[in-house]
Enzyme design. Structure first.
Site, PDB file in Angstrom:
ATOM      1  N   ARG A  15     -47.519  -8.456-131.729  1.00 42.24           N
ATOM      2  CA  ARG A  15     -47.980  -8.292-130.347  1.00 42.24           C
ATOM      3  C   ARG A  15     -46.856  -8.067-129.338  1.00 42.24           C
ATOM      4  O   ARG A  15     -47.110  -7.776-128.173  1.00 42.24           O
ATOM      5  CB  ARG A  15     -48.857  -9.493-129.951  1.00 42.24           C
ATOM      6  CG  ARG A  15     -50.183  -9.506-130.713  1.00 42.24           C
ATOM      7  CD  ARG A  15     -51.237 -10.243-129.965  1.00 42.24           C
ATOM      8  NE  ARG A  15     -51.065 -11.692-130.038  1.00 42.24           N
ATOM      9  CZ  ARG A  15     -51.395 -12.522-129.056  1.00 42.24           C
ATOM     10  NH1 ARG A  15     -51.900 -12.066-127.938  1.00 42.24           N
ATOM     11  NH2 ARG A  15     -51.208 -13.814-129.194  1.00 42.24           N
ATOM     12  N   GLY A 140     -54.695 -25.678-134.099  1.00 45.22           N
ATOM     13  CA  GLY A 140     -55.130 -26.633-135.116  1.00 45.22           C
ATOM     14  C   GLY A 140     -55.461 -27.961-134.449  1.00 45.22           C
ATOM     15  O   GLY A 140     -54.885 -28.307-133.416  1.00 45.22           O
ATOM     16  N   ARG A 315     -16.194 -10.845-116.815  1.00 45.32           N
ATOM     17  CA  ARG A 315     -16.687 -10.463-118.137  1.00 45.32           C
ATOM     18  C   ARG A 315     -16.101 -11.362-119.218  1.00 45.32           C
ATOM     19  O   ARG A 315     -15.202 -12.166-118.938  1.00 45.32           O
ATOM     20  CB  ARG A 315     -16.355  -8.987-118.377  1.00 45.32           C
ATOM     21  CG  ARG A 315     -17.167  -8.046-117.474  1.00 45.32           C
ATOM     22  CD  ARG A 315     -16.721  -6.625-117.641  1.00 45.32           C
ATOM     23  NE  ARG A 315     -16.697  -6.234-119.044  1.00 45.32           N
ATOM     24  CZ  ARG A 315     -15.937  -5.258-119.541  1.00 45.32           C
ATOM     25  NH1 ARG A 315     -15.137  -4.575-118.750  1.00 45.32           N
ATOM     26  NH2 ARG A 315     -15.980  -4.982-120.823  1.00 45.32           N
ATOM     27  N   SER A 387      -0.509  -3.377-103.297  1.00 47.19           N
ATOM     28  CA  SER A 387      -1.830  -2.741-103.360  1.00 47.19           C
ATOM     29  C   SER A 387      -1.769  -1.446-104.149  1.00 47.19           C
ATOM     30  O   SER A 387      -0.783  -0.717-104.088  1.00 47.19           O
ATOM     31  CB  SER A 387      -2.320  -2.427-101.948  1.00 47.19           C
ATOM     32  OG  SER A 387      -2.526  -3.638-101.268  1.00 47.19           O
TER      33      SER A 387
HETATM   34  C1  UD1 Z   1     -49.708 -22.896-136.119  1.00 44.91           C
HETATM   35  C2  UD1 Z   1     -50.372 -24.115-136.723  1.00 44.91           C
HETATM   36  C3  UD1 Z   1     -51.434 -24.622-135.774  1.00 44.91           C
HETATM   37  C4  UD1 Z   1     -50.819 -24.950-134.448  1.00 44.91           C
HETATM   38  C5  UD1 Z   1     -50.085 -23.753-133.881  1.00 44.91           C
HETATM   39  C6  UD1 Z   1     -49.281 -24.165-132.673  1.00 44.91           C
HETATM   40  C7  UD1 Z   1     -50.289 -23.854-139.142  1.00 44.91           C
HETATM   41  C8  UD1 Z   1     -51.046 -23.516-140.350  1.00 44.91           C
HETATM   42  N1  UD1 Z   1     -50.957 -23.764-137.992  1.00 44.91           N
HETATM   43  O1  UD1 Z   1     -50.684 -21.886-136.033  1.00 44.91           O
HETATM   44  O2  UD1 Z   1     -52.039 -25.797-136.311  1.00 44.91           O
HETATM   45  O3  UD1 Z   1     -51.805 -25.400-133.534  1.00 44.91           O
HETATM   46  O4  UD1 Z   1     -49.143 -23.224-134.849  1.00 44.91           O
HETATM   47  O5  UD1 Z   1     -48.706 -23.037-132.076  1.00 44.91           O
HETATM   48  O6  UD1 Z   1     -49.142 -24.236-139.244  1.00 44.91           O
HETATM   49  N2  UD1 Z   1     -44.235 -18.283-139.664  1.00 44.91           N
HETATM   50  C9  UD1 Z   1     -43.390 -17.909-140.681  1.00 44.91           C
HETATM   51  N3  UD1 Z   1     -43.931 -17.463-141.858  1.00 44.91           N
HETATM   52  C10 UD1 Z   1     -45.255 -17.399-142.057  1.00 44.91           C
HETATM   53  C11 UD1 Z   1     -46.125 -17.764-141.020  1.00 44.91           C
HETATM   54  C12 UD1 Z   1     -45.583 -18.216-139.817  1.00 44.91           C
HETATM   55  O7  UD1 Z   1     -42.167 -17.968-140.540  1.00 44.91           O
HETATM   56  O8  UD1 Z   1     -45.655 -16.992-143.162  1.00 44.91           O
HETATM   57  C13 UD1 Z   1     -43.665 -18.765-138.383  1.00 44.91           C
HETATM   58  C14 UD1 Z   1     -43.938 -17.820-137.254  1.00 44.91           C
HETATM   59  O9  UD1 Z   1     -42.868 -16.901-137.109  1.00 44.91           O
HETATM   60  C15 UD1 Z   1     -44.032 -18.761-136.073  1.00 44.91           C
HETATM   61  C16 UD1 Z   1     -44.544 -20.065-136.676  1.00 44.91           C
HETATM   62  O10 UD1 Z   1     -44.283 -19.978-138.056  1.00 44.91           O
HETATM   63  O11 UD1 Z   1     -42.771 -19.012-135.509  1.00 44.91           O
HETATM   64  C17 UD1 Z   1     -46.025 -20.314-136.401  1.00 44.91           C
HETATM   65  O12 UD1 Z   1     -46.781 -19.300-137.005  1.00 44.91           O
HETATM   66  P1  UD1 Z   1     -48.122 -18.771-136.363  1.00 44.91           P
HETATM   67  O13 UD1 Z   1     -48.674 -17.749-137.240  1.00 44.91           O
HETATM   68  O14 UD1 Z   1     -47.912 -18.444-134.941  1.00 44.91           O
HETATM   69  O15 UD1 Z   1     -49.025 -20.089-136.464  1.00 44.91           O
HETATM   70  P2  UD1 Z   1     -50.393 -20.343-135.724  1.00 44.91           P
HETATM   71  O16 UD1 Z   1     -51.439 -19.562-136.380  1.00 44.91           O
HETATM   72  O17 UD1 Z   1     -50.211 -20.154-134.273  1.00 44.91           O
END
Ligand code: UD1
Ligand code: CA
Length: 451
Positions: A15, A140, A315, A387
């Protein structure tokens, strides 16, 4: 208790509509994952593991710049948060203590919150960060039994009754390291998303008679970034927080809403920051320094009582000692300025060492680049650079030496010497007047012709 950070950053961030991995987008000049890492700093983690996605080479490089000791592991396929955390297994195979699992796209978790989780961990096998959002939406849900966290149910998998729960999962876990990987090994993916949920370790732990609880925080801390609009909002929140912090720390901000900070900006007490100042990464400003309006600073140090700007640009590698003055339209790069040195107007000082109390006149330029190599300029203590002197590096101007204004200095100037590096002046009496008359006559005849 030893702490270990696992930062999950493998998600694609579709997104964001970007070629850049989501966690490389910046807030306060630092990539999102750096914010997550920084929130764990007060835990003094023994190790830090970053889980990146397929082809996360750019994240790997950015991580190495921030911390050469960080372990970067790849999760080739995004099979869920549980699967992602499990990718840290080898990196932490000999570790003991508590693993903190954080999300790379959640930059505002406060260190104090993690410290509370660490304290709760002393009495619980698993501690989860909970929060009660205004709109629980698709988060969750934490299923509590008194103070005990029984399980976490993802929105997609939740019954209507469970969806009515308002305490949500913020995503952060604190678990004994060995136990974490033990629990992760038993996860399945038989759920609505077909993913390995990190959240499922709670129910598994409870079945084994282990203890789990939740520590709660403000919704603002769990804010995750998914879109550019959220990134922009997060930047605004970050800046608002930093301005408040600076004021709290005894820094004067004349117009706080016009000053922009980086994640690692450090400003001493009684410093004054005028309107429209931008701090890029890596800036430290000592007490009582004054950063005047419309200045841009990055990768630099400003000593006590120094005055910078208005309209100055510092810088990377600019090191200003105490009481230095850098004035309007002056650029300093990779240069040390000794105590009390002055560069007040319209100058470029790059790749240089400037001694104490040296005074560089308006329009001084260090010609540091020959088109291929960079060269250094040395200016001794108490030297006076006239200068519009061009200092063609490599070159050294001795201490207490002077250069005549308009000089092009191509060879070293001994201590105490005056260097004149310009053509001698010749005056031609009356010539200007004669020239003017001639030109005016020419103009008049041309106007006549065109009529
Ligand atoms: C997750 C939680 C949810 C919680 C929410 C809070 C789980 C199953 N669910 O859901 O309970 O309320 O976060 O924001 O944990 N990521 C990986 N690899 C993966 C999947 C995700 O590295 O295979 C990382 C993503 O980059 C991200 C984080 O894990 O930084 C959370 O993943 P995301 O898919 O956003 O989880 P939610 O569905 O939002
Ligand atoms: Ca999310």
């Amino acid at each position: 208790m030893d702490a270990h950070l696992i930062v999950l950053a493998a998600g694609q961030g579709t997104r964001m509509n970007s070629d850049l991995p989501k966690v490389l987008h910046c807030i306060g000049g630092a990539p999102l994952f750096a914010h997550a890492l920084a929130s764990g700093d007060p835990l003094e983690p023994r190790s830090r593991v970053l889980v990146v996605g397929h082809g996360g080479d750019s994240v790997r490089r950015a991580a190495a710049e921030i911390d050469p000791d960080i372990a970067v592991v790849e999760q080739a396929e995004q099979l869920g948060t549980g699967h992602a955390a499990n990718c840290a297994r080898d990196a932490l195979k000999d570790a003991t203590g508590t693993a903190f699992v954080l999300f790379g796209d959640t930059p505002f978790v406060r260190a104090e919150t993690l410290e509370r989780m660490a304290r709760a961990r002393a009495e619980n096998d698993i501690v989860v960060l909970g929060f009660s959002p205004a709109v629980p939406g698709r988060y969750g849900r934490l299923v509590m039994q008194g103070d005990t966290l029984e399980r976490i149910v993802e929105f997609k998998d939740a019954s209507d009754e469970e969806r009515a729960i308002t305490l949500c999962n913020g995503g952060i876990f604190a678990v004994d390291v060995a136990l974490l990987f033990d629990l992760l090994a038993s996860l399945g993916n038989d759920n609505a998303a077909g993913e390995y949920y990190l959240t499922d370790i709670v129910a598994v732990a409870r079945e084994r008679g282990l203890s789990a609880t939740a520590v709660t925080c403000d919704e603002a801390e769990t804010l995750g970034i998914n879109t550019r609009a959220e990134l922009a909002r997060a930047e605004a929140i970050f800046q608002t927080n930093r301005r408040a912090e600076a004021l709290e720390n005894g820094v004067t901000l004349v117009a706080p809403e016009t000053v922009f900070f980086a994640l690692d900006t450090w400003i001493g007490r009684d410093a004054v920051i005028e309107p429209n100042v931008v701090f890029g990464p890596g800036v430290t400003v000592e007490s009582e320094a004054q950063i005047r309006a419309f200045s841009h600073l990055e990768g630099c140090h400003v000593g006590a009582r120094a005055v910078v700007g208005p309209y100055a640009r510092l810088r990377p590698g600019a090191e200003l000692s105490n009481d230095v003055k850098v004035g309007n339209f002056v650029e300093i790069k990779n240069a040390q300025l000794g105590d009390g040195a002055k560069v007040n107007h319209l100058s470029y000082v790059g790749d240089a060492d400037v001694g104490e109390k040296a005074n560089l006149g308006a329009g001084t330029v260090t010609c540091n680049y020959d088109g291929v190599f960079k060269h250094r300029t040395e200016i001794g203590a108490n030297a006076f650079i006239g200068s519009s002197t061009m200092l063609v590096a490599p070159v050294r101007v001795g201490s207490g030496a002077m250069t005549a204004s308009g000089s092009v200095i191509t060879s070293d100037v001994p201590d105490g010497a005056l260097a004149l590096g310009r053509a001698r002046q010749v005056n031609k009496p009356g010539l200007a007047q004669r020239l003017f008359e001639k030109l005016k006559a020419l103009k008049a005849s041309k106007q006549k012709d065109s009529r």
